[in-house]
Design a protein around this motif. Structure first.
Motif, PDB file in Angstrom:
ATOM      1  N   ASP A 253      69.642  45.742  94.130  1.00  0.00           N
ATOM      2  CA  ASP A 253      69.068  44.553  94.781  1.00  0.00           C
ATOM      3  C   ASP A 253      67.601  44.346  94.415  1.00  0.00           C
ATOM      4  O   ASP A 253      66.779  43.966  95.253  1.00  0.00           O
ATOM      5  CB  ASP A 253      69.208  44.642  96.308  1.00  0.00           C
ATOM      6  N   VAL A 254      67.271  44.591  93.169  1.00  0.00           N
ATOM      7  CA  VAL A 254      65.908  44.372  92.695  1.00  0.00           C
ATOM      8  C   VAL A 254      65.784  42.940  92.180  1.00  0.00           C
ATOM      9  O   VAL A 254      66.697  42.413  91.546  1.00  0.00           O
ATOM     10  CB  VAL A 254      65.546  45.368  91.570  1.00  0.00           C
ATOM     11  N   THR A 255      64.669  42.297  92.464  1.00  0.00           N
ATOM     12  CA  THR A 255      64.410  40.941  91.975  1.00  0.00           C
ATOM     13  C   THR A 255      63.002  40.865  91.401  1.00  0.00           C
ATOM     14  O   THR A 255      62.129  41.663  91.759  1.00  0.00           O
ATOM     15  CB  THR A 255      64.538  39.890  93.102  1.00  0.00           C
ATOM     16  N   LEU A 256      62.802  39.899  90.520  1.00  0.00           N
ATOM     17  CA  LEU A 256      61.475  39.600  89.997  1.00  0.00           C
ATOM     18  C   LEU A 256      60.963  38.333  90.672  1.00  0.00           C
ATOM     19  O   LEU A 256      61.717  37.391  90.898  1.00  0.00           O
ATOM     20  CB  LEU A 256      61.514  39.402  88.486  1.00  0.00           C
ATOM     21  N   ARG A 257      59.677  38.306  90.977  1.00  0.00           N
ATOM     22  CA  ARG A 257      59.078  37.140  91.635  1.00  0.00           C
ATOM     23  C   ARG A 257      57.739  36.817  90.973  1.00  0.00           C
ATOM     24  O   ARG A 257      56.936  37.715  90.688  1.00  0.00           O
ATOM     25  CB  ARG A 257      58.868  37.395  93.121  1.00  0.00           C
ATOM     26  N   LEU A 258      57.492  35.519  90.758  1.00  0.00           N
ATOM     27  CA  LEU A 258      56.221  35.059  90.197  1.00  0.00           C
ATOM     28  C   LEU A 258      55.259  34.702  91.320  1.00  0.00           C
ATOM     29  O   LEU A 258      55.641  34.041  92.290  1.00  0.00           O
ATOM     30  CB  LEU A 258      56.444  33.843  89.290  1.00  0.00           C
ATOM     31  N   HIS A 259      54.011  35.128  91.188  1.00  0.00           N
ATOM     32  CA  HIS A 259      52.961  34.821  92.158  1.00  0.00           C
ATOM     33  C   HIS A 259      51.774  34.201  91.438  1.00  0.00           C
ATOM     34  O   HIS A 259      51.579  34.433  90.238  1.00  0.00           O
ATOM     35  CB  HIS A 259      52.489  36.089  92.882  1.00  0.00           C
TER      36      HIS A 259
END
Length: 231
Positions: free
Chosen positions: A178-184
Motif C-alpha cells: 500500500d505504498v503511494t507516491l505523492r507530489l508536493h
C-alpha cells in the motif's frame, strides 16, 4: 517637539508605514491570481530493495528502497510576478500498519519519506539558482524580459532516479504494501507568506489535481540461493 531628531523619527515612521502597506498589497495580489496546478501522470517505473549500512562504521545493515518514477505536471500557474521560487518534492507514503505484517509505530498515522526534490526559480530569481555559468546563461536568455515565464513549472520526468533512498527506523522495508507516491509543492513569494499544496479550494486557488500514484508493493530482498542460481 520640532527638533531634528523628532522630525527624523516621524519621517522614518511614515516611510515604514508606506512600505508596510505596499508590501501588504503585493502579498494580497496573489489571492486574485488563479492557481490550478495539475498532475497528468505520476507512476513508478522501477522498484528495488537493497541492504546496506547507514554509515561506514555501522555493523548493522538496513533495507533501503530505490524508487524510480515518471512525472508529468503543470505547476506554471503557481508562478506570478510575486513568486520567487517553487520547491517541488515527491514523497513515498505508506500506512502505519502494512498488510504484509510489518508493524510500524502505533503513534504514527502514516509514514512519509522524500525520494526526490527540486527548486524552480522564477525569471526574476534565476541569479539565486544553484546552476553552473553555462546553464544559468541559457536560463536567463530563455526568460529575458519576462516577469512570468509560462514554461516554468512544467515538469516532464521519465524514469527519474530518486535523489534519496528511503528506509524505516526498524530497518525493514522490503515487501511493504500500500505504498503511494505523492507530489508536493511550496510557493515562496518575494513578499508574503509561504503556501503549500492545499487540500481544498480557496476561491481562485484550486487544490492540486492528481498528484497521487496508484498503490504498489515494494519487492522483497533476493535470497542468496536465488542470486547464485542466476549467476
Amino acid at each position: 517637539m520640532y527638533s531634528s531628531l523628532v522630525r527624523i523619527q516621524n519621517t522614518f515612521g511614515f516611510f515604514t508605514t508606506v512600505a508596510f502597506v505596499i508590501a501588504a498589497l503585493i502579498a494580497a495580489s496573489d489571492f486574485i491570481t488563479p492557481r490550478a496546478p495539475s498532475v497528468g501522470m505520476l507512476k513508478t517505473t522501477n522498484l528495488q530493495v537493497v541492504r546496506g549500512r547507514p554509515h561506514y562504521y555501522s555493523s548493522k545493515k538496513e533495507e533501503y528502497a530505490i524508487i524510480k518514477f515518471s512525472l508529468d505536471a503543470d505547476l506554471s500557474s503557481l508562478f506570478t510576478w510575486n513568486t520567487k521560487q517553487v520547491f517541488v518534492y515527491v514523497t513515498a507514503e505508506w500506512p502505519s500498519t502494512s498488510t504484509t505484517g510489518v508493524t510500524i509505530a502505533s503513534n504514527a498515522t502514516a509514514n512519509q519519506a522524500v525520494i526526490w526534490d527540486a527548486i524552480i526559480t522564477s525569471p526574476s530569481a534565476d541569479h539565486l539558482s544553484n546552476l553552473g555559468p553555462a546553464a544559468l546563461k541559457k536560463l536567463r536568455k530563455s526568460a529575458a524580459g519576462k516577469a512570468i515565464d509560462p514554461s516554468r513549472g512544467k515538469l516532464s520526468l521519465k524514469n527519474q532516479r530518486p535523489k534519496y533512498q528511503i528506509t524505516h527506523p526498524s530497518g525493514k522495508i522490503a515487501e511493504m504494501a500500500d505504498v503511494t507516491l505523492r507530489l508536493h509543492y511550496n510557493v515562496q513569494p518575494w513578499v508574503g507568506v509561504l503556501t503549500w499544496n492545499q487540500g481544498v479550494d480557496y476561491g481562485l486557488w484550486k487544490q492540486l489535481s492528481g498528484g497521487l500514484s496508484r498503490k504498489f508493493t515494494l519487492p522483497g530482498l533476493k535470497k542468496k540461493e536465488e542470486a547464485k542460481k542466476t549467476s
